[in-house]
Design a protein around this motif. Structure first.
Motif, PDB file in Angstrom:
ATOM      1  N   VAL B  34      33.652  28.310  12.382  1.00  0.00           N
ATOM      2  CA  VAL B  34      33.200  29.429  11.545  1.00  0.00           C
ATOM      3  C   VAL B  34      33.786  29.314  10.149  1.00  0.00           C
ATOM      4  O   VAL B  34      33.098  29.488   9.145  1.00  0.00           O
ATOM      5  CB  VAL B  34      33.595  30.776  12.209  1.00  0.00           C
ATOM      6  N   ILE B  35      35.081  28.995  10.073  1.00  0.00           N
ATOM      7  CA  ILE B  35      35.741  28.949   8.772  1.00  0.00           C
ATOM      8  C   ILE B  35      35.257  27.753   7.960  1.00  0.00           C
ATOM      9  O   ILE B  35      34.958  27.866   6.776  1.00  0.00           O
ATOM     10  CB  ILE B  35      37.270  28.942   8.950  1.00  0.00           C
ATOM     11  N   ALA B  41      30.314  37.563   7.941  1.00  0.00           N
ATOM     12  CA  ALA B  41      30.372  38.463   9.098  1.00  0.00           C
ATOM     13  C   ALA B  41      28.969  38.720   9.624  1.00  0.00           C
ATOM     14  O   ALA B  41      28.734  38.754  10.837  1.00  0.00           O
ATOM     15  CB  ALA B  41      31.056  39.764   8.706  1.00  0.00           C
ATOM     16  N   GLY B  42      28.046  38.891   8.727  1.00  0.00           N
ATOM     17  CA  GLY B  42      26.666  39.148   9.128  1.00  0.00           C
ATOM     18  C   GLY B  42      26.077  37.988   9.903  1.00  0.00           C
ATOM     19  O   GLY B  42      25.388  38.182  10.920  1.00  0.00           O
ATOM     20  N   GLN B  43      26.349  36.777   9.434  1.00  0.00           N
ATOM     21  CA  GLN B  43      25.825  35.586  10.130  1.00  0.00           C
ATOM     22  C   GLN B  43      26.455  35.441  11.521  1.00  0.00           C
ATOM     23  O   GLN B  43      25.789  35.024  12.470  1.00  0.00           O
ATOM     24  CB  GLN B  43      26.110  34.330   9.298  1.00  0.00           C
ATOM     25  N   ILE B  44      27.750  35.815  11.628  1.00  0.00           N
ATOM     26  CA  ILE B  44      28.413  35.748  12.939  1.00  0.00           C
ATOM     27  C   ILE B  44      27.763  36.746  13.889  1.00  0.00           C
ATOM     28  O   ILE B  44      27.410  36.418  15.026  1.00  0.00           O
ATOM     29  CB  ILE B  44      29.927  36.035  12.800  1.00  0.00           C
ATOM     30  N   LEU B  45      27.600  37.977  13.405  1.00  0.00           N
ATOM     31  CA  LEU B  45      27.014  39.016  14.259  1.00  0.00           C
ATOM     32  C   LEU B  45      25.586  38.656  14.669  1.00  0.00           C
ATOM     33  O   LEU B  45      25.157  38.942  15.790  1.00  0.00           O
ATOM     34  CB  LEU B  45      27.040  40.370  13.538  1.00  0.00           C
ATOM     35  N   ALA B  46      24.867  37.993  13.759  1.00  0.00           N
ATOM     36  CA  ALA B  46      23.501  37.587  14.091  1.00  0.00           C
ATOM     37  C   ALA B  46      23.492  36.635  15.286  1.00  0.00           C
ATOM     38  O   ALA B  46      22.552  36.610  16.076  1.00  0.00           O
ATOM     39  CB  ALA B  46      22.853  36.916  12.877  1.00  0.00           C
TER      40      ALA B  46
END
Lengths: 240, 112
Positions: B34-35, B41-46
């Protein structure tokens, strides 16, 4: 520091309350810590209390704390522990002190009993002889721990004993493990029940101080790990 | 608490450690990815919303942690604090509930 001919020996005097008193003892070749303590008692301080019997590393009576480390004093040469000609001898840790270097060993042996560290025959006199192959895994496991001389050096070395008054300690658990591996013994489940839990094998942190200081070079930590495995297997089978 | 229950706590702690070994590895690899990927954050939640796979990974992570850590806390408190055994067990239980509630709140935050 002692001169070339003498040693400065600080010895614990008293019981729970007391102090270290320093004596000057002649330095000799091939001198053990027990020799030094005996010299003090015979020539300098007749009221000094300490315990010994065989003087040859068999009976396990003479363990003391030497320069902060638990040792069998009859087999500990001064050359090894007092390079700067200083020695500090105290009673074993983790046991109540009766007087000077003499500890009350009852808690140690009571735990031995609590861990069921005694043989309980599984067969009677009419049964045939048990056949124990010398190279069998169980026999080798029992052999590894059987030479314990009950000196309580491991018990004094163990931090878990210091922190947890109920903990059975390395010697009692090591003995239980030798009996678990004795096919003639008939009380394995009762014994495993006695050594399981927070006061038994599961309290061991595997610090291995018992292994480090055992004068017989036994490995109680490995025995305790064996007990953990045996308790796990039989608990999962529903036998405990 | 009986020796039998203490033995089971020990077994459950070892079993939860096995689960943690796997999910912590997945978690660390994910964090590195991820880093380095620079996901927002939005892309992670997606990626996590509605994903049963991520729900299973992080759900088992927080459940195993809520079981594992409080069992380990018991000997620490018993050896290093003056608390009596009952107070220690109560503290461990409260700690377990706290980890479970906070952990699952976070996991559901990723999923829903």
């Amino acid at each position: 520091m002692g001169t070339a001919d003498t040693l400065d020996v600080a010895i614990w005097r008293g019981a729970r309350e007391g102090e270290y008193v320093t004596y000057s003892v002649p330095a000799r070749a091939n001198q053990t810590v027990l020799d030094v303590v005996t010299y003090v008692q015979r020539h300098l301080e007749p009221t000094l209390a300490y315990r010994f019997a065989c003087r040859v590393g068999v009976c396990g009576s003479c363990a003391m704390s030497v320069n902060g480390v638990p040792r069998w004093t009859c087999r500990t040469h001064i050359d090894k522990v007092a390079k700067d000609r200083r020695l500090r001898v105290g009673p074993l840790r983790n046991l109540p002190v009766i007087k000077d270097l003499t500890t009350d060993m009852r808690p140690f042996f009571r735990k031995w009993q609590r861990a069921q560290g005694y043989f309980r025959a599984g067969q009677g006199r009419r049964d045939g002889f048990a056949r124990v192959r010398p190279d069998s895994e169980a026999r080798r496991q029992a052999d590894a721990g059987i030479e314990c001389i009950n000196c309580a050096v491991c018990y004094a070395a163990c931090d878990v004993v210091a922190w947890n008054q109920d903990y059975l300690g390395p010697a009692a658990l090591n003995r239980a493990w030798t009996l678990i591996n004795d096919c003639r013994d008939g009380a394995a489940n009762e014994r495993l029940r006695a050594v399981a839990g927070d006061a038994g094998c599961h309290a061991c942190h595997s610090h291995q101080s018992c292994v480090e200081y055992c004068p017989m070079e036994l490995n109680p930590t490995a025995a305790i790990a064996g007990l953990k495995r045996a308790v796990l297997k039989r608990t999962l089978k529903g036998a405990l | 608490m009986s020796a039998r229950v203490q033995t089971w706590l020990w077994i459950v702690q070892r079993a939860s450690a096995l689960v943690l070994a796997v999910v912590v590895a997945i978690h660390l690899a994910t964090m590195v990815y991820v880093i380095h990927g620079g996901l927002s954050a939005g892309q992670i939640l997606a990626r996590t919303r509605g994903s049963v796979a991520w729900l299973v990974v992080y759900g088992s992570f927080v459940t195993a942690a809520a079981v594992h850590a409080p069992i380990g806390l018991r000997p620490v408190l018993s050896e290093w604090s003056p608390l009596p055994p009952r107070a220690i067990d109560a503290t461990a239980l409260i700690f377990a509930l706290l980890l479970a509630v906070l952990g699952w709140r976070a996991v559901l935050g990723l999923y829903v």
